[in-house]
Enzyme design. Structure first.
Site, PDB file in Angstrom:
ATOM      1  N   HIS A 176       0.839  -1.204   0.000  1.00 48.88           N
ATOM      2  CA  HIS A 176       0.000   0.000   0.000  1.00 48.88           C
ATOM      3  C   HIS A 176       0.868   1.246   0.000  1.00 48.88           C
ATOM      4  O   HIS A 176       2.015   1.202   0.416  1.00 48.88           O
ATOM      5  CB  HIS A 176      -0.868   0.072   1.266  1.00 48.88           C
ATOM      6  CG  HIS A 176      -1.614  -1.165   1.594  1.00 48.88           C
ATOM      7  ND1 HIS A 176      -2.799  -1.500   0.995  1.00 48.88           N
ATOM      8  CD2 HIS A 176      -1.356  -2.155   2.490  1.00 48.88           C
ATOM      9  CE1 HIS A 176      -3.236  -2.651   1.500  1.00 48.88           C
ATOM     10  NE2 HIS A 176      -2.372  -3.073   2.404  1.00 48.88           N
ATOM     11  N   HIS A 225       3.785  -7.370   1.540  1.00 50.49           N
ATOM     12  CA  HIS A 225       3.497  -8.368   2.570  1.00 50.49           C
ATOM     13  C   HIS A 225       2.382  -9.311   2.146  1.00 50.49           C
ATOM     14  O   HIS A 225       1.674  -9.050   1.164  1.00 50.49           O
ATOM     15  CB  HIS A 225       3.131  -7.678   3.880  1.00 50.49           C
ATOM     16  CG  HIS A 225       1.986  -6.705   3.765  1.00 50.49           C
ATOM     17  ND1 HIS A 225       2.172  -5.401   3.389  1.00 50.49           N
ATOM     18  CD2 HIS A 225       0.654  -6.847   3.962  1.00 50.49           C
ATOM     19  CE1 HIS A 225       1.006  -4.769   3.379  1.00 50.49           C
ATOM     20  NE2 HIS A 225       0.060  -5.626   3.718  1.00 50.49           N
ATOM     21  N   HIS A 366      -6.608  14.909  22.623  1.00 48.16           N
ATOM     22  CA  HIS A 366      -5.363  14.493  21.965  1.00 48.16           C
ATOM     23  C   HIS A 366      -4.924  15.538  20.937  1.00 48.16           C
ATOM     24  O   HIS A 366      -5.726  16.360  20.505  1.00 48.16           O
ATOM     25  CB  HIS A 366      -5.557  13.163  21.228  1.00 48.16           C
ATOM     26  CG  HIS A 366      -6.093  12.062  22.090  1.00 48.16           C
ATOM     27  ND1 HIS A 366      -5.295  11.259  22.865  1.00 48.16           N
ATOM     28  CD2 HIS A 366      -7.356  11.639  22.299  1.00 48.16           C
ATOM     29  CE1 HIS A 366      -6.050  10.370  23.510  1.00 48.16           C
ATOM     30  NE2 HIS A 366      -7.309  10.585  23.183  1.00 48.16           N
ATOM     31  N   GLU A 424      -7.850   2.623  20.732  1.00 50.42           N
ATOM     32  CA  GLU A 424      -7.648   4.007  20.307  1.00 50.42           C
ATOM     33  C   GLU A 424      -6.490   3.994  19.308  1.00 50.42           C
ATOM     34  O   GLU A 424      -5.444   3.406  19.603  1.00 50.42           O
ATOM     35  CB  GLU A 424      -7.241   4.900  21.495  1.00 50.42           C
ATOM     36  CG  GLU A 424      -8.275   5.020  22.594  1.00 50.42           C
ATOM     37  CD  GLU A 424      -7.806   5.931  23.751  1.00 50.42           C
ATOM     38  OE1 GLU A 424      -6.725   6.556  23.647  1.00 50.42           O
ATOM     39  OE2 GLU A 424      -8.531   6.004  24.755  1.00 50.42           O
TER      40      GLU A 424
END
Ligand SMILES: *[C@@H]1O[C@H](CO)[C@@H](O)[C@H](O)[C@H]1NC(C)=O
Ligand SMILES: *[C@@H]1O[C@H](CO)[C@@H](O)[C@H](O)[C@H]1NC(C)=O
Ligand SMILES: *[C@@H]1O[C@H](CO)[C@@H](O)[C@H](O)[C@H]1NC(C)=O
Length: 471
Positions: A176, A225, A366, A424
């Protein structure tokens, strides 16, 4: 069917307009039509019948009606409780019953959409997406379903997928543009990859088997992968470091590449006779079954190819079962990032969070978007967007969600008996959060006491250390 529907159309306008009080006979007929012949139509609930002007006294006592109010005073923002009845948009003196249909199963899962706490205000976009609403792509040997930016537009940093592989099936060789992070939801598997220096990696991965926490893994952008399920089969939560994952060309499948390249070039490239390549696939399978079962779990090295350049310097797999819990009063977390303990994972920081019944991830925020995935249990969170805007959401397993950068939030376990377990995720090299309680505890006491109108000795009880999860 046609007859039933026309009866419905004849009777409903009268009932809804309230011009005609339906006689018990008509009432019974409406109920039969709505209940009996078509399971997608549901009988009018008590509240909706009342609102439609349908006389109900002869059917149900008054006490039942009173229970419709979802809040037992005082209203301190508690979750609305409909006592197993269909949720109605009523809270205290505000709201009114549904006068038409609603999807009561979805309403029941989202009481904070139907009868939000009065603290919710302003316009906050939807921040939640259930994987159960995603299209599932069925393939020979497994399935995949995803949540991308088209499903959850506020999630710009992260997209996700659930991937299932039947025993021994492969997710084919690919790479990717973005980083891939995986959490093993169940089963066992084997991953293999090489880095940009030609150093190889092969390792086994497992879900929460034998009472341990599962493995996570990370592949940097462009690292090629593959993943193979072992004999138990495998289900993985995949995270990608770009919300717009479906943009053209984000996944590069080896078989697709070869099928889109002149065969003589492929033959010259690998130094083989063109005839050897007669059976290469003309379309990428995405998932495929294996022809020979691989060596069992724990025997990855039996398949390792001797690499003259050695293996990757920093492992792609992280064993959550080897990590110490960071324990708070109401649960624990395990945090992983490239700065602290998972060196290779430079684009994704993560936390596995376990909240005991009634416990709560404390008020915090955050410096990056937080993307969430509910593994098990039920939760409730309010996203504070600044500018007097906030919105409360309810969560079930398989839900994904995002709290955009800087939004204040908490996550409460709404079950009195079951733990809430969730992830998270951040597109970040380091896990960072600010705790509201720690902040207030470390400010001059008088500053906090004057702002909040609470006594100094109460402010002094605030904890100076992040509690992370309160009881
Ligand atoms: C894993 O799958 C097995 C077999 O279906 C099931 O019994 C078990 O509950 C699953 N575990 C989790 C954590 O979902
Ligand atoms: C779980 O335990 C069994 C029995 O000890 C063992 O054979 C198996 O490999 C273990 N599975 C994992 C994923 O560790
Ligand atoms: C390639 O294989 C075909 C079929 O087996 C054979 O006829 C041909 O001579 C081979 N070409 C070379 C260059 O070896």
């Amino acid at each position: 069917m046609l007859a039933s529907l026309s009866l419905l159309y004849v009777l409903l306008p009268f009932a809804i307009a309230g011009l005609v009080r339906a006689s018990p006979i008509h009432d019974e007929q409406v109920r039969e039509v709505l209940a009996g012949r078509d399971s997608s139509l549901r009988p009018l609930t008590l509240g909706r019948r009342e609102a439609a002007g349908v006389q109900t006294r002869h059917l149900r006592p008054m006490e039942v009606m009173l229970k419709r109010d979802s809040i037992t005073p005082p209203d301190v923002g508690q979750i609305a409780n409909f006592d197993g009845q269909d949720p109605e948009p009523i809270r205290g003196d505000a709201g009114a019953t549904f006068l038409s249909n609603s999807n009561h199963e979805i309403d029941a899962q989202n009481p904070d959409n139907v009868a939000a706490p009065t603290t919710d205000a302003g316009t906050v976009p939807n921040l939640k997406w259930s994987m159960s609403l995603s299209h599932t792509r069925l393939l020979k040997g497994g399935w995949v379903r995803e949540q991308a930016i088209t499903d959850l537009p506020p999630s710009k940093d992260i997209a996700a997928a659930e991937l299932r592989l039947a025993p021994n099936a492969y997710r084919e060789l690919h790479w990717h543009r973005v980083a891939e992070w995986g959490y093993i939801l169940n089963g066992t598997g084997r991953i293999s990859a090489i880095d940009d220096s030609g150093r190889s990696y092969i390792a086994d991965i497992h879900g929460p088997t034998n009472g341990t926490d599962p493995d996570i893994y990370y592949f940097p952008p462009d690292v090629p992968h593959s993943i193979q399920a072992l004999d138990e089969g495998l289900e993985i939560l995949l995270i990608f470091s770009d919300g717009n994952f479906d943009a053209t060309g984000t996944t590069f499948m080896l078989s697709d590449w070869l099928a889109r390249t002149p065969l003589e070039i492929v033959a010259q490239n690998f130094g083989v006779n063109v005839s050897v390549l007669a059976n290469i696939p003309q379309k990428d399978p995405y998932i495929l079954e294996s022809t020979v079962p691989p060596p069992p779990f724990g025997h990855a090295q039996d398949q390792a190819i001797q690499d003259p350049l050695g293996t990757v310097p920093s492992p792609y797999v992280f064993h959550l079962s080897d990590q110490e819990k960071k324990v708070g009063p109401g649960g624990w977390v395990k945090i992983q990032d490239s700065v602290t303990n998972f060196g290779v994972s430079s684009l994704i920081a993560s936390a596995l969070v376990y909240i005991e019944p009634n416990g709560m991830r404390e008020l915090h925020w955050h410096t990056n978007d937080e993307w969430l995935y509910i593994i098990s249990g039920t939760g409730r969170a309010t996203a504070f967007a600044g500018s007097s805007s906030s919105r409360t959401f309810d969560f079930q397993p398989g839900d994904t969600a995002v709290f955009p950068t800087s939004y204040g939030h908490y996550m409460k376990n709404t079950s009195p008996t079951e733990p809430l377990i969730f992830l998270e995720l951040f597109k970040a090299s380091k896990y960072v959060d600010f705790s509201a309680t720690q902040w207030l505890a470390l400010m001059p006491t008088q500053v906090v006491a004057d702002l909040l109108g609470i006594p100094n000795d109460i402010v002094e009880t605030f904890k100076k250390e992040k509690q992370i999860i309160v009881a």
